[in-house]
Motif scaffolding. Structure first.
Motif, short mmCIF file in Angstrom:
data_model
loop_
_atom_site.label_atom_id
_atom_site.label_comp_id
_atom_site.label_asym_id
_atom_site.label_seq_id
_atom_site.Cartn_x
_atom_site.Cartn_y
_atom_site.Cartn_z
N ARG A 1 60.06 0.45 33.05
CA ARG A 1 60.03 0.63 34.50
C ARG A 1 58.57 0.55 34.94
NH1 ARG A 1 65.00 3.40 35.25
NH2 ARG A 1 66.41 2.49 33.71
N TYR A 2 58.22 -0.47 35.72
CA TYR A 2 56.82 -0.82 35.92
C TYR A 2 56.33 -0.65 37.35
CZ TYR A 2 57.61 -3.07 31.37
OH TYR A 2 57.93 -3.34 30.06
N ALA A 3 56.97 0.19 38.15
CA ALA A 3 56.48 0.42 39.51
C ALA A 3 55.09 1.05 39.47
CB ALA A 3 57.45 1.32 40.27
N PRO A 4 54.26 0.84 40.50
CA PRO A 4 52.94 1.48 40.53
C PRO A 4 53.06 3.00 40.43
CG PRO A 4 53.14 -0.15 42.28
CD PRO A 4 54.51 0.01 41.70
N GLY A 5 52.03 3.64 39.93
CA GLY A 5 52.03 5.09 39.82
C GLY A 5 51.46 5.56 38.50
N ARG A 6 52.04 6.59 37.94
CA ARG A 6 51.49 7.26 36.77
C ARG A 6 51.31 6.33 35.57
NH1 ARG A 6 51.30 12.55 36.11
NH2 ARG A 6 51.94 12.40 33.92
N LEU A 7 52.20 5.39 35.40
CA LEU A 7 52.11 4.51 34.24
C LEU A 7 50.75 3.81 34.18
CD1 LEU A 7 53.69 3.29 31.83
CD2 LEU A 7 54.36 1.44 33.36
N PHE A 8 50.21 3.49 35.33
CA PHE A 8 48.94 2.75 35.39
C PHE A 8 47.76 3.67 35.69
CE2 PHE A 8 52.45 0.00 36.56
CZ PHE A 8 52.26 -1.09 35.71
N ASP A 9 47.99 4.76 36.43
CA ASP A 9 46.89 5.60 36.89
C ASP A 9 46.44 6.64 35.87
OD1 ASP A 9 47.30 4.17 39.20
OD2 ASP A 9 48.40 5.79 40.21
N VAL A 10 47.40 7.30 35.24
CA VAL A 10 47.05 8.43 34.38
C VAL A 10 46.23 8.01 33.16
CG1 VAL A 10 48.01 10.27 32.90
CG2 VAL A 10 48.98 9.84 35.19
N PRO A 11 46.55 6.91 32.45
CA PRO A 11 45.71 6.53 31.30
C PRO A 11 44.25 6.31 31.68
CG PRO A 11 47.79 5.35 31.22
CD PRO A 11 47.74 6.03 32.55
N VAL A 12 44.01 5.78 32.86
CA VAL A 12 42.63 5.60 33.32
C VAL A 12 42.00 6.95 33.62
CG1 VAL A 12 41.16 4.58 35.10
CG2 VAL A 12 43.13 3.30 34.22
N ARG A 13 42.76 7.82 34.31
CA ARG A 13 42.24 9.13 34.67
C ARG A 13 41.91 9.97 33.43
NH1 ARG A 13 46.02 10.25 38.28
NH2 ARG A 13 47.15 11.84 37.12
N LEU A 14 42.69 9.78 32.36
CA LEU A 14 42.47 10.53 31.12
C LEU A 14 41.41 9.89 30.23
CD1 LEU A 14 46.14 11.47 30.14
CD2 LEU A 14 44.40 12.97 31.12
N GLY A 15 40.89 8.73 30.63
CA GLY A 15 39.87 8.06 29.83
C GLY A 15 40.41 7.27 28.67
N ARG A 16 41.72 7.07 28.63
CA ARG A 16 42.29 6.26 27.56
C ARG A 16 42.01 4.77 27.80
NH1 ARG A 16 48.42 8.82 27.18
NH2 ARG A 16 47.79 11.00 26.80
N LEU A 17 41.94 4.38 29.06
CA LEU A 17 41.68 2.99 29.43
C LEU A 17 40.58 2.96 30.48
CD1 LEU A 17 45.34 1.68 29.85
CD2 LEU A 17 43.80 1.17 27.94
N ALA A 18 39.82 1.87 30.49
CA ALA A 18 38.78 1.71 31.51
C ALA A 18 39.38 1.26 32.83
CB ALA A 18 37.75 0.71 31.02
N GLU A 19 40.50 0.56 32.76
CA GLU A 19 41.16 0.07 33.97
C GLU A 19 42.65 -0.05 33.69
OE1 GLU A 19 39.32 -3.66 34.75
OE2 GLU A 19 40.27 -4.66 33.04
N PRO A 20 43.45 -0.10 34.75
CA PRO A 20 44.90 -0.17 34.54
C PRO A 20 45.30 -1.41 33.75
CG PRO A 20 44.41 0.41 36.81
CD PRO A 20 43.10 0.03 36.18
N THR A 21 46.33 -1.26 32.95
CA THR A 21 46.85 -2.39 32.17
C THR A 21 47.51 -3.41 33.09
OG1 THR A 21 47.29 -0.90 30.33
CG2 THR A 21 48.40 -3.04 30.29
N PRO A 22 47.10 -4.68 32.99
CA PRO A 22 47.78 -5.70 33.80
C PRO A 22 49.26 -5.79 33.42
CG PRO A 22 45.73 -6.55 32.91
CD PRO A 22 45.98 -5.24 32.22
N TYR A 23 50.07 -6.16 34.37
CA TYR A 23 51.52 -6.26 34.16
C TYR A 23 51.83 -7.11 32.94
CZ TYR A 23 56.46 -6.93 35.45
OH TYR A 23 57.83 -6.95 35.46
#
Length: 772
Positions: free
Chosen positions: A740-762
């Motif tokens: 389920r790929y709607a915008p939101g936590r799936l893309f935002d939280v990993p960046v906020r936690l420092g796991r990723l530098a930017e959201p993962t492209p679809y």
């Protein structure tokens, strides 16, 4: 007196026939034989064993209780020098214990063995055995091929009179109804008649290799025939589907299978049950269906309980009315902290309270059994097909992981109770037609309605590409059509813990909702569905599942390497044994820390095969406020997957599961390994606040979710006839672990936690959808 006080009766002894019955006498019950030896005690022998009574007083009193003396004579005899008051006290104790009775002196000739039987039942033996107080029964047959003659003969042998043909229900003391199938719809008319007259009736099927006798249906007191059929049809779903396909109504016709000796034996058993009932003997089995398998002589009682929401004998509005009440959590102190979590009942208490739900006749669960494919170290149980996976209907029974309800645990009883509870959870979450439903469109409801995609979280691109996706993925992964906000559909209330009422589509909250109740393609899933030993317990478990699956989605679809977990740091000998057990299967075992911004410990236990061409990588997830329970949950869930994996490998029907098991390796899926350069997590890294009450844990989680921008919503799905609390918990915005790929936590939280530098492209999201 020494030796036997009461001599054994010869094979068939009739009492003498005096001119008239004398005054009442005292005697041991006829099914007991008394024997006394001086200094050794008095002994009572029966089919059930022996009762030992010690002491000089009882040794002296027992010989006097032979049925030849009145109470006054026994009192004045002063055995062992006792006063009349002392003798009376001992006699009263013996009467209260059911060992001695005050009965008339012998009258007309009767069969002593018959009197002994009624004494063993605890009813008035002379009255029950008397041919002068015959009771009348009404004998009815439902079905053209039902032969009543063997039962007529058996009733006559039992001294029961059969009312003339055409008699009404209120003209006999008991109706006996013979049929070839308990689901014959014509039985409904008899049920209605007996409920109008208030008369009891005994249902029986004597013409089959499996003889069914009972229950005795008592209008206003016991379950009714409709309560029974609700349970019976639940176990004959495949037959119902076949009948519908063939254009037939009601149960399927079956060839009769019987022998004259079988039918005669069954007829006499029916007469026996009728005789006991009319004599006043009551036992729990009379509210059960007794099934005798004449092929192996195995017999079993299947308890039938009344359905409070039965439309015929109960209140059909109970479920709908409950949905209109806010969720109120009560204090719920924890009683156990086993591998299954902090619960308000122990596993043994839960099993004892709800064991009656397991029966292939009158239960909601056919059976709960150990998984036959499980290795010795795996505690895994199964409990029927998993409706949450779409495994209903004749064509839906396919091989695959989680195709059956199941339970896992550190101990066998944990797994057994888990399997029972999961089956109850799925049963209670299945649409039954009495749910609260409000007909409207999303646009009409306004702010009261929750858009289902706030929980499903499909992306617009997924909707656009759904035809291509659905063509290559399993049914459970299919993307539904975009929700139509103008369509008038059924909605059901859900409640926040603060008492706010919201509405979600009924078709999203319950499995198997008919198409006329909802929009095409909208279906329920198991996310947040949970059973518990209390409402509070169920809400806690459902909330933890939401937190767990959200954390899994953040890791899985972003494919972010996560810290390893040191299983040895937990000081749990069971965990230490697991690594050795997996090595014995040629598999490796390790764990990762998936804990997200919500702070609740979430772990994944992972295993791969090390001795074959395919690694068959599998995992299990666990979340709990207590990290020690979270890691046990992860490993026990992994254990639960192992039996199917060992048996099927990647030869499963679900294409997503099959592709993963055949292709995936730790080399081509490196995020499965502990993150390089990251410190391995230990038990000391997780903060745990112990709270003695489950309600406090739920409220703490609700505050955590509120801080993350989500509201905890609850639907109480508990069924009145089941009793085990079941809920559907929702937290809009939290991710299910499916694709389920709607915008939101799936893309935002990993960046906020420092796991990723930017959201993962679809396009770079994990191409393997989570398939558990």
């Amino acid at each position: 007196m020494t030796g036997s006080a009461v001599q054994p009766a010869p094979p068939r002894t009739l009492t003498a026939t005096p001119p008239a019955a004398g005054p009442p006498v005292l005697a041991f019950k006829r099914h007991l034989r008394a024997e006394v030896r001086a200094g050794k005690g008095a002994y009572l022998f029966s089919e059930q064993g022996v009762i030992s009574m010690r002491g000089a007083r009882i040794e002296s009193l027992a010989p006097l209780l032979d049925g030849t003396r009145e109470l006054g004579e026994v009192l004045t005899a002063r055995p062992d020098g006792m006063t009349p008051e002392e003798v009376a006290a001992i006699v009263a104790e013996l009467v209260d214990a059911g060992l001695v009775s005050v009965r008339p002196a012998p009258g007309p000739a009767v069969d002593e063995r018959e009197l002994a039987y009624w004494d063993a039942c605890g009813v008035d033996a002379p009255s029950a055995a008397s041919r002068d107080t015959r009771r009348e029964v009404r004998l009815l047959a439902v079905g053209d091929d039902v032969d009543t003659r063997p039962v007529v003969r058996a009733l006559a042998d039992a001294g029961l009179e059969v009312a003339p043909s055409g008699s009404a229900a209120d003209e006999a003391d008991l109706s006996i109804v013979l049929c070839t199938d308990y689901l014959d719809p014509r039985l409904g008319e008899l049920d209605a008649e007996h409920r109008r007259t208030g008369r009891p009736w005994l249902l029986a099927r004597p013409f089959a290799a499996q003889v069914w006798i009972g229950p005795i249906l008592r209008p206003g007191e016991s379950a009714c025939w409709h309560c029974l059929t609700n349970r019976l049809w639940g176990h004959r779903h495949a037959e119902a589907c076949a009948q519908e396909l063939l254009g037939h109504e009601g149960p399927a016709r079956r060839p009769a299978a019987a022998l004259p000796s079988l039918t005669a034996a069954a007829a006499h058993l029916i007469a026996l049950e009728a005789s006991k009932w009319l004599a006043g003997y009551r036992h729990g089995g009379q509210e059960s269906v007794w099934v005798l398998d004449t092929l192996d002589l195995q017999g079993k009682l299947h308890e039938l309980r009344r359905r409070p929401q039965c439309p015929e004998c109960g209140d059909a509005t109970l479920v709908a009315a409950r949905a209109e009440l806010p969720i109120r959590l009560a204090p719920a102190r924890k009683t156990t902290s086993t591998g299954g979590g902090h619960r308000t009942l122990t596993p043994a208490q839960t099993l004892e309270r709800y064991r009656h739900l397991v029966s292939p006749v009158t239960g909601i669960i056919r059976d709960v059994r150990p998984d036959p494919a499980a290795p010795p170290f795996v505690n895994a149980y199964r409990s029927g097909f998993n409706v949450a996976r779409g495994m209903t209907g004749v064509a839906g029974m396919q091989a695959g992981l989680r195709s059956e309800n199941g339970g896992k645990g550190v101990s066998p009883i944990d797994a057994e109770v888990g399997a029972l509870c999961e089956a109850v959870e799925r049963f209670s979450g299945n649409y039954q037609g009495d749910e609260q439903r409000i007909r409207a469109s999303f646009d009409e409801l306004g702010a009261a309605a929750v858009h289902p995609n706030d929980c499903m979280l499909f992306a617009e691109r997924q909707y656009r590409e759904r035809a291509e996706w659905n063509a290559t993925h399993g049914l459970f992964q299919h993307i539904a059509p975009r929700f139509d906000t103008t369509a008038r559909i059924d909605w059901t209330p859900v409640w926040s813990l603060s008492g706010q009422r919201r509405l979600l589509p009924t078709g999203y909250l319950y499995y198997g909702v008919p198409a006329e109740c909802g929009v095409r393609g909208l279906h329920a899933d198991s996310n947040g569905a949970a059973a518990g030993s209390s409402l509070e317990d169920a809400v806690l478990q459902g909330t933890l599942e939401l937190v767990e699956r959200d954390a899994v989605a953040l890791w899985w679809y972003n494919r972010t390497p996560m810290p390893g977990l040191d299983l040895g740091s937990f000081g749990d000998s069971w965990l230490e044994e697991m690594a050795g057990n997996y090595a014995g299967l040629g598999r490796e075992l390790w764990a990762l820390d998936l804990t997200s911004d919500l702070g609740v410990p979430v772990f994944v236990a992972i295993s791969r095969r090390t001795d074959g061409p395919h690694e068959h990588i599998m995992f299990g997830f666990g979340a709990h406020l207590d990290p020690r329970i979270a890691v046990r949950r992860a490993v026990t869930e992994l254990n639960q997957m192992i039996p199917d994996l060992l048996e099927l490998g990647h030869a499963v029907d679900d294409p997503d599961t099959a592709r993963w098991l055949e292709y995936a390796t730790v080399a081509n899926q490196p995020y499965l390994r502990p993150a390089a350069g990251e410190r391995t997590r230990t038990l000391a890294d997780f903060r745990f606040v112990h709270r003695p009450d489950v309600r406090d844990d739920v409220e703490a989680l609700a505050r955590t979710l509120a801080a993350a921008g989500s509201d905890l919503l609850v639907l109480d799905q508990t069924r009145p006839d089941v009793g085990l609390p079941v809920v559907k918990v929702l937290a809009p915005g939290l991710r299910p672990f499916w694709a389920r790929y709607a915008p939101g936590r799936l893309f935002d939280v990993p960046v906020r936690l420092g796991r990723l530098a930017e959201p993962t492209p679809y396009e770079r999201l994990n191409p393997f959808p989570m398939f558990l």
